[in-house]
Design a protein around this motif. Structure first.
Motif, PDB file in Angstrom:
ATOM      1  N   SER A 198       0.818  -1.208   0.000  1.00  0.00           N
ATOM      2  CA  SER A 198       0.000   0.000   0.000  1.00  0.00           C
ATOM      3  C   SER A 198       0.861   1.271   0.000  1.00  0.00           C
ATOM      4  O   SER A 198       0.628   2.196  -0.801  1.00  0.00           O
ATOM      5  N   PHE A 213       1.188   4.027  -2.963  1.00  0.00           N
ATOM      6  CA  PHE A 213       0.809   5.412  -2.678  1.00  0.00           C
ATOM      7  C   PHE A 213       1.952   6.371  -3.038  1.00  0.00           C
ATOM      8  O   PHE A 213       1.702   7.458  -3.597  1.00  0.00           O
ATOM      9  N   THR A 244      -5.165   5.216  -4.885  1.00  0.00           N
ATOM     10  CA  THR A 244      -4.609   4.031  -4.206  1.00  0.00           C
ATOM     11  C   THR A 244      -5.723   3.051  -3.856  1.00  0.00           C
ATOM     12  O   THR A 244      -5.571   1.832  -4.034  1.00  0.00           O
TER      13      THR A 244
END
Lengths: 214, 405
Positions: A53, A57, A74
């Protein structure tokens, strides 16, 4: 009585499957997580998100105007990941390469929807009205300037620079993630740095910085 | 040419030295602007996903995951489903195996893989028979199976003496429970069938040349011993009086003409037993023809004289010949020729008995039709000429009238 190792391993996975919320050890490889996620393991899906993640991002936030846009994109990337997992085929190519391609696709869709120019004005990045330390302001200004300049590069050059210098990946890794040869990556890197240096040179302070001047 | 160096390659090599992959170290600014640009990028603190945003994004992702897997089984069930499926398949396979093996096991022969299963099953079968009748039944069942196996092998031109011996051993075990076998017609019948089949097997095997008589002599002797056993004989049936024979007799029926018209009616006539028949025959033979003892009807000794008897082995009562016509019939039918016994049949059963004085029947005077005997040759010697009439209803007499006067 000695218990065979395969029994222990099987028992472990059986117990792990019985409690999907238990996080798996970090030693578990990504392909295993992907396979289990494809079988419907909620915990494996969550583990994949935790691993990738921030990386996704960081890639998106340098390519879109605002942090909010980056957060939304995202989320779209990982929703697309969940939807695409059943049809995803595990190969020798890294799983994150697939995520980067999804992210690039979402960014392209974003700009098509919003008809945004990649250039970002400094005034658009102010999130609050409270006075910020000068260093922070300068930092924000530099960031925005860099972001604005970066977004003026072609998509593949942006990706190469981000992967190479933000994520600190090697030329070979970048080539694998982008599905290109190492020589083409180096060539694109050269052109990207040349272009970006020119764009950053428009800013006085950056120009001095780029010249090695303090 | 040296200046035409691969600048991207050179730059890449320099960047690998300044900003090595996998490390976070960032050098100070360098004279090369391209490298400084790379260093600027590496030094930039790129924003990270804060915790709140991260949770929000994760929740959105998991919602999509749940929606996608809403109809799918959970992991545990999906892992158990294959196990359950395999367990179900295995159970069905076992059931089918058990059900399907029964005919296969039953048809197995010595030397085949399933024969051991058959033998094991028979052991269980015998162990389950706790009462003597049940054990006797099981022994005979086993003997029958050995016999059928031997018969199957015989069809393949093979003789298995061990199967015959095993069958005889089972028969011996069953016959030891003599009381139970005697008390059950079914068991006696089974015993009889097995013994008969064994005899046939021995006989066929020797006649076909599959085995020599000398080789099977002991088995033949054993079988013969069992064959002679009274255990194989069915119990003697108790003697019962023979069923009465239904005869058609002329019964006078008043007619509109005021005359009596004889009509054939069914009259049950008791059939004498063999003993009684012999007595009757003796009496009849010793009695002059014209003096038929009352109450008796001339009945030939059918067996001794070669006449047919009824199914009970007793000479059937002779029936009144329908050809006997009463002399008082209004039709004034011509009287039958003399000495003509039963000269044919007519539907009304009118007798034309010779010497018939009453016209009612072909019987002679005093002779009662109740005996069912045709006395149309009363004018003849007893028993003479009537070869027929040996039927239960006494409807006709196919005999001819060869009576002698």
């Amino acid at each position: 009585m000695l218990i065979p190792h395969y029994v222990i391993i099987s028992l472990f996975f059986f117990i792990a499957d019985s409690f999907p919320d238990i996080s798996l050890p970090a030693a578990v490889e990504v392909p295993d997580l992907v396979a289990r996620a494809q079988r419907g393991d909620r915990g494996s899906v969550a583990a994949l998100y935790q691993i990738f993640s921030q990386m996704i991002f960081r890639y998106i936030v340098l390519r879109v105007p605002t942090n909010a846009d980056a957060e939304d994109l995202t989320a779209e990337v990982f929703v697309s990941m969940v939807k695409g997992l059943p049809s995803y085929q595990i190969t020798d190519v890294r799983f994150e390469a697939w995520l980067y391609r999804i992210a690039a696709s979402r960014i392209a869709d974003f700009y098509r929807r919003n008809n945004h120019r990649s250039h970002v004005q400094l005034s658009e990045t102010i999130f609050d009205s409270s006075p910020l330390p000068e260093e922070t302001v300068l930092h924000n200004q530099a960031l925005e300037h860099l972001r604005g300049a970066l977004q003026q590069l072609p998509e593949d050059q942006q990706t190469i620079l981000i992967l190479r210098f933000v994520e600190r990946k090697s030329h070979e890794e970048v080539a694998e993630l982008m599905g290109r040869t190492v020589s083409s990556v180096k060539s694109a890197q050269y052109r990207a740095l040349k272009r970006l240096t020119m764009l950053l040179g428009t800013d006085h302070k950056v120009r001095h910085y780029l010249r090695g001047e303090s | 040419m040296s200046q035409q160096r691969n600048e991207p390659e050179v730059l890449a090599q320099r960047l690998d030295q300044v900003l090595p992959p996998g490390k976070k170290s960032v050098p100070s600014t360098l004279p090369d602007p391209f490298i400084n640009t790379a260093v600027l990028l590496a030094r930039t603190e790129v924003p990270s996903l804060d915790a709140r945003a991260s949770l929000r994004i994760e929740s959105r992702m998991l919602e999509a995951f749940n929606a996608q897997h809403a109809l799918r089984l959970p992991m545990r069930s999906r892992r158990a489903a294959p196990l359950l499926r395999w367990a179900l398949v295995a159970s069905l396979a076992i059931i089918l195996l058990i059900v399907g093996l029964s005919p296969a096991v039953a048809a197995s022969l010595p030397g085949e893989p399933l024969y051991s299963v058959k033998q094991f099953y028979e052991k269980i079968e015998l162990a389950a028979a706790t009462t003597p009748p049940a054990r006797a039944s099981v022994y005979l069942r086993h003997a029958d199976r050995r016999t059928q196996e031997a018969l199957t092998l015989l069809e393949r031109k093979q003789f298995a003496p061990e199967l015959v011996s095993a069958a005889l051993a089972d028969i011996d075990s069953a016959t030891q429970l003599e009381t139970e076998v005697r008390a059950s017609p079914r068991l006696r019948w089974q015993l009889h069938q097995v013994e008969t089949t064994l005899s046939f097997i021995i006989q066929d095997a020797t006649q076909s040349g599959i085995v020599s008589q000398l080789d099977v002599a002991p088995l033949s002797n054993q079988i013969e011993q069992y064959a002679q056993s009274d255990l194989l004989l069915p119990p003697a049936m108790p003697e019962s009086p023979p069923a009465p024979v239904i005869l058609l007799t002329n019964t006078p029926v008043p007619s509109a003409l005021g005359t009596e018209t004889p009509t054939l009616t069914e009259t049950p006539v008791p059939v004498p037993t063999a003993t009684e028949e012999e007595a009757l025959t003796e009496v009849m033979e010793n009695t002059p023809p014209s003096q038929t003892p009352p109450g008796l009807v001339a009945t030939p000794a059918c067996q001794s004289r070669g006449n047919s008897c009824n199914s009970q082995g007793v000479p059937g009562g002779q029936v009144i010949s329908p050809t006997h016509r009463p002399t008082n019939t209004p039709r004034n039918l011509p009287a039958p020729p003399e000495n003509n016994g039963n000269s044919g049949n007519n539907s009304n059963g009118n007798s034309a008995g010779n010497g018939d004085s009453n016209g009612n029947n072909g019987n002679g005077g005093g002779a009662s039709n109740s005996s069912g005997n045709n006395s149309s040759n009363n004018g003849n010697s007893a028993g003479n000429g009537n070869s027929g009439g040996n039927n239960s209803n006494g409807n006709n007499n196919s005999g001819n009238g060869n009576g002698k006067s």
